[in-house]
Design a protein around this motif. Structure first.
Motif, PDB file in Angstrom:
ATOM      1  N   LEU A 180       0.835  -1.203   0.000  1.00  0.00           N
ATOM      2  CA  LEU A 180       0.000   0.000   0.000  1.00  0.00           C
ATOM      3  C   LEU A 180       0.868   1.252   0.000  1.00  0.00           C
ATOM      4  O   LEU A 180       0.688   2.149  -0.827  1.00  0.00           O
ATOM      5  CB  LEU A 180      -0.918  -0.007   1.226  1.00  0.00           C
ATOM      6  CG  LEU A 180      -1.799   1.215   1.417  1.00  0.00           C
ATOM      7  CD1 LEU A 180      -3.126   0.807   2.012  1.00  0.00           C
ATOM      8  CD2 LEU A 180      -1.154   2.276   2.270  1.00  0.00           C
ATOM      9  N   LEU A 181       1.820   1.318   0.916  1.00  0.00           N
ATOM     10  CA  LEU A 181       2.650   2.516   1.039  1.00  0.00           C
ATOM     11  C   LEU A 181       3.521   2.725  -0.193  1.00  0.00           C
ATOM     12  O   LEU A 181       3.632   3.845  -0.695  1.00  0.00           O
ATOM     13  CB  LEU A 181       3.517   2.441   2.300  1.00  0.00           C
ATOM     14  CG  LEU A 181       4.393   3.663   2.579  1.00  0.00           C
ATOM     15  CD1 LEU A 181       3.579   4.954   2.577  1.00  0.00           C
ATOM     16  CD2 LEU A 181       5.139   3.494   3.890  1.00  0.00           C
ATOM     17  N   ARG A 182       4.102   1.663  -0.714  1.00  0.00           N
ATOM     18  CA  ARG A 182       4.945   1.820  -1.905  1.00  0.00           C
ATOM     19  C   ARG A 182       4.113   2.228  -3.116  1.00  0.00           C
ATOM     20  O   ARG A 182       4.557   3.040  -3.933  1.00  0.00           O
ATOM     21  CB  ARG A 182       5.748   0.550  -2.162  1.00  0.00           C
ATOM     22  CG  ARG A 182       6.786   0.350  -1.019  1.00  0.00           C
ATOM     23  CD  ARG A 182       7.727  -0.748  -1.258  1.00  0.00           C
ATOM     24  NE  ARG A 182       8.752  -0.280  -2.189  1.00  0.00           N
ATOM     25  CZ  ARG A 182       9.579  -1.091  -2.809  1.00  0.00           C
ATOM     26  NH1 ARG A 182       9.515  -2.390  -2.628  1.00  0.00           N
ATOM     27  NH2 ARG A 182      10.482  -0.601  -3.632  1.00  0.00           N
ATOM     28  N   GLY A 183       2.892   1.706  -3.236  1.00  0.00           N
ATOM     29  CA  GLY A 183       2.007   2.121  -4.325  1.00  0.00           C
ATOM     30  C   GLY A 183       1.603   3.577  -4.193  1.00  0.00           C
ATOM     31  O   GLY A 183       1.603   4.338  -5.168  1.00  0.00           O
ATOM     32  N   ALA A 184       1.267   3.989  -2.974  1.00  0.00           N
ATOM     33  CA  ALA A 184       0.892   5.393  -2.745  1.00  0.00           C
ATOM     34  C   ALA A 184       2.075   6.316  -3.040  1.00  0.00           C
ATOM     35  O   ALA A 184       1.911   7.381  -3.644  1.00  0.00           O
ATOM     36  CB  ALA A 184       0.404   5.581  -1.312  1.00  0.00           C
ATOM     37  N   TYR A 185       3.272   5.898  -2.643  1.00  0.00           N
ATOM     38  CA  TYR A 185       4.464   6.701  -2.919  1.00  0.00           C
ATOM     39  C   TYR A 185       4.693   6.831  -4.429  1.00  0.00           C
ATOM     40  O   TYR A 185       4.963   7.921  -4.929  1.00  0.00           O
ATOM     41  CB  TYR A 185       5.701   6.090  -2.244  1.00  0.00           C
ATOM     42  CG  TYR A 185       6.989   6.699  -2.762  1.00  0.00           C
ATOM     43  CD1 TYR A 185       7.349   8.000  -2.419  1.00  0.00           C
ATOM     44  CD2 TYR A 185       7.816   5.992  -3.630  1.00  0.00           C
ATOM     45  CE1 TYR A 185       8.501   8.571  -2.922  1.00  0.00           C
ATOM     46  CE2 TYR A 185       8.980   6.564  -4.134  1.00  0.00           C
ATOM     47  CZ  TYR A 185       9.319   7.846  -3.774  1.00  0.00           C
ATOM     48  OH  TYR A 185      10.449   8.425  -4.280  1.00  0.00           O
ATOM     49  N   ARG A 186       4.588   5.717  -5.156  1.00  0.00           N
ATOM     50  CA  ARG A 186       4.796   5.771  -6.628  1.00  0.00           C
ATOM     51  C   ARG A 186       3.768   6.702  -7.277  1.00  0.00           C
ATOM     52  O   ARG A 186       4.112   7.474  -8.184  1.00  0.00           O
ATOM     53  CB  ARG A 186       4.727   4.374  -7.227  1.00  0.00           C
ATOM     54  CG  ARG A 186       5.969   3.551  -7.021  1.00  0.00           C
ATOM     55  CD  ARG A 186       6.005   2.281  -7.869  1.00  0.00           C
ATOM     56  NE  ARG A 186       4.769   1.518  -7.827  1.00  0.00           N
ATOM     57  CZ  ARG A 186       4.439   0.642  -6.891  1.00  0.00           C
ATOM     58  NH1 ARG A 186       5.257   0.417  -5.879  1.00  0.00           N
ATOM     59  NH2 ARG A 186       3.292  -0.002  -6.944  1.00  0.00           N
ATOM     60  N   ALA A 187       2.525   6.664  -6.816  1.00  0.00           N
ATOM     61  CA  ALA A 187       1.500   7.555  -7.372  1.00  0.00           C
ATOM     62  C   ALA A 187       1.881   9.006  -7.092  1.00  0.00           C
ATOM     63  O   ALA A 187       1.820   9.864  -7.986  1.00  0.00           O
ATOM     64  CB  ALA A 187       0.128   7.228  -6.779  1.00  0.00           C
ATOM     65  N   PHE A 188       2.281   9.298  -5.860  1.00  0.00           N
ATOM     66  CA  PHE A 188       2.672  10.659  -5.471  1.00  0.00           C
ATOM     67  C   PHE A 188       3.838  11.141  -6.324  1.00  0.00           C
ATOM     68  O   PHE A 188       3.812  12.241  -6.879  1.00  0.00           O
ATOM     69  CB  PHE A 188       3.056  10.653  -3.991  1.00  0.00           C
ATOM     70  CG  PHE A 188       3.284  12.015  -3.401  1.00  0.00           C
ATOM     71  CD1 PHE A 188       2.268  12.663  -2.725  1.00  0.00           C
ATOM     72  CD2 PHE A 188       4.521  12.640  -3.486  1.00  0.00           C
ATOM     73  CE1 PHE A 188       2.473  13.921  -2.161  1.00  0.00           C
ATOM     74  CE2 PHE A 188       4.740  13.881  -2.932  1.00  0.00           C
ATOM     75  CZ  PHE A 188       3.713  14.533  -2.265  1.00  0.00           C
ATOM     76  N   ARG A 189       4.861  10.293  -6.447  1.00  0.00           N
ATOM     77  CA  ARG A 189       6.071  10.664  -7.187  1.00  0.00           C
ATOM     78  C   ARG A 189       5.803  10.766  -8.696  1.00  0.00           C
ATOM     79  O   ARG A 189       6.122  11.762  -9.331  1.00  0.00           O
ATOM     80  CB  ARG A 189       7.166   9.625  -6.916  1.00  0.00           C
ATOM     81  CG  ARG A 189       8.470   9.878  -7.658  1.00  0.00           C
ATOM     82  CD  ARG A 189       9.331   8.638  -7.734  1.00  0.00           C
ATOM     83  NE  ARG A 189       8.641   7.599  -8.497  1.00  0.00           N
ATOM     84  CZ  ARG A 189       8.894   6.299  -8.380  1.00  0.00           C
ATOM     85  NH1 ARG A 189       9.785   5.863  -7.535  1.00  0.00           N
ATOM     86  NH2 ARG A 189       8.245   5.440  -9.119  1.00  0.00           N
ATOM     87  N   ASP A 190       5.214   9.715  -9.267  1.00  0.00           N
ATOM     88  CA  ASP A 190       5.066   9.658 -10.717  1.00  0.00           C
ATOM     89  C   ASP A 190       4.069  10.686 -11.254  1.00  0.00           C
ATOM     90  O   ASP A 190       4.203  11.145 -12.389  1.00  0.00           O
ATOM     91  CB  ASP A 190       4.626   8.258 -11.156  1.00  0.00           C
ATOM     92  CG  ASP A 190       5.705   7.207 -10.909  1.00  0.00           C
ATOM     93  OD1 ASP A 190       6.812   7.564 -10.444  1.00  0.00           O
ATOM     94  OD2 ASP A 190       5.434   6.018 -11.170  1.00  0.00           O
ATOM     95  N   LEU A 191       3.080  11.041 -10.448  1.00  0.00           N
ATOM     96  CA  LEU A 191       2.082  12.015 -10.890  1.00  0.00           C
ATOM     97  C   LEU A 191       2.381  13.413 -10.393  1.00  0.00           C
ATOM     98  O   LEU A 191       1.564  14.316 -10.541  1.00  0.00           O
ATOM     99  CB  LEU A 191       0.683  11.559 -10.455  1.00  0.00           C
ATOM    100  CG  LEU A 191       0.247  10.212 -11.018  1.00  0.00           C
ATOM    101  CD1 LEU A 191      -1.087   9.792 -10.437  1.00  0.00           C
ATOM    102  CD2 LEU A 191       0.193  10.257 -12.538  1.00  0.00           C
TER     103      LEU A 191
END
Length: 193
Positions: A180-191
């Motif tokens: 969950l946290l790594r997915g949320a981080y990737r969304a924050f970073r990539d977007l």
């Protein structure tokens, strides 16, 4: 970012974060249809407005039948929802989000923010989650857990695991939390959120 809850859940799902099944409705009939498509025996009907505190203001309803879903949607659609984050006029509810209700054992707070002091992304978490993180931060700022993410490495798995343990998550939930946290981080970073 000025997006609705349903939009945020669509984004997070694209990055591998598990979200409850749900659907968008613009009428009581559509809300009822969404619940039938989702299945189950309990649903939540949520007003989709750009304001926090929807639950406290009556904008989130737990429903156990088709009649309750239709009534909740009828009550919310076209109504102006006044919350602690709106003025006295409130925000007009044009759509509701219907999702499967989940049993909640404990609420946590998890957020990603840009820390201006370190010029890095920071994860902020608390065992005392729920709707009013501002009150938690004011009354017991030491209860907030923070992780600064190095942009050269990104959020590494051990940081997510350490945070899971600091939040006192059950052992069986640690791997799910890391995803969950790594997915949320990737969304924050990539977007560039």
């Amino acid at each position: 970012m000025d997006i609705h809850e349903y939009q945020a859940k669509e984004i997070l799902a694209r990055f591998g974060v598990t979200v409850p099944a749900g659907g968008l409705a613009y009428s009581p009939e559509q809300a009822s249809y969404c619940a039938r498509e989702i299945g189950g025996d309990r649903w939540v009907v949520k007003a989709q407005v750009h304001a926090g505190g929807r639950g406290e203001a009556g904008g989130i309803r737990l429903c156990r039948s088709d009649v309750e879903i239709m009534q909740a949607a009828a009550d919310l659609l076209g109504r102006r929802l006044v919350t602690r984050q709106t003025d006295q006029r409130g925000k007009l509810v044009n759509r509701v989000y219907v999702e499967a209700a989940t049993a909640i054992k404990q609420e946590l707070y998890l957020g990603l923010v840009l820390d201006r002091a370190s010029e890095r992304i920071m994860v902020v978490a608390s065992r005392s989650g729920g709707m009013d993180i501002e009150e938690i931060a004011a009354k017991s700022p030491d209860s907030l857990l923070r992780i600064v993410i190095d942009p050269a490495t990104g959020l590494v798995e051990f940081q997510a695991r350490e945070l899971a343990f600091a939040l006192s998550l059950e052992t069986g939930l640690v791997a799910k939390f890391v995803r969950l946290l790594r997915g949320a981080y990737r969304a924050f970073r990539d977007l560039d959120a």
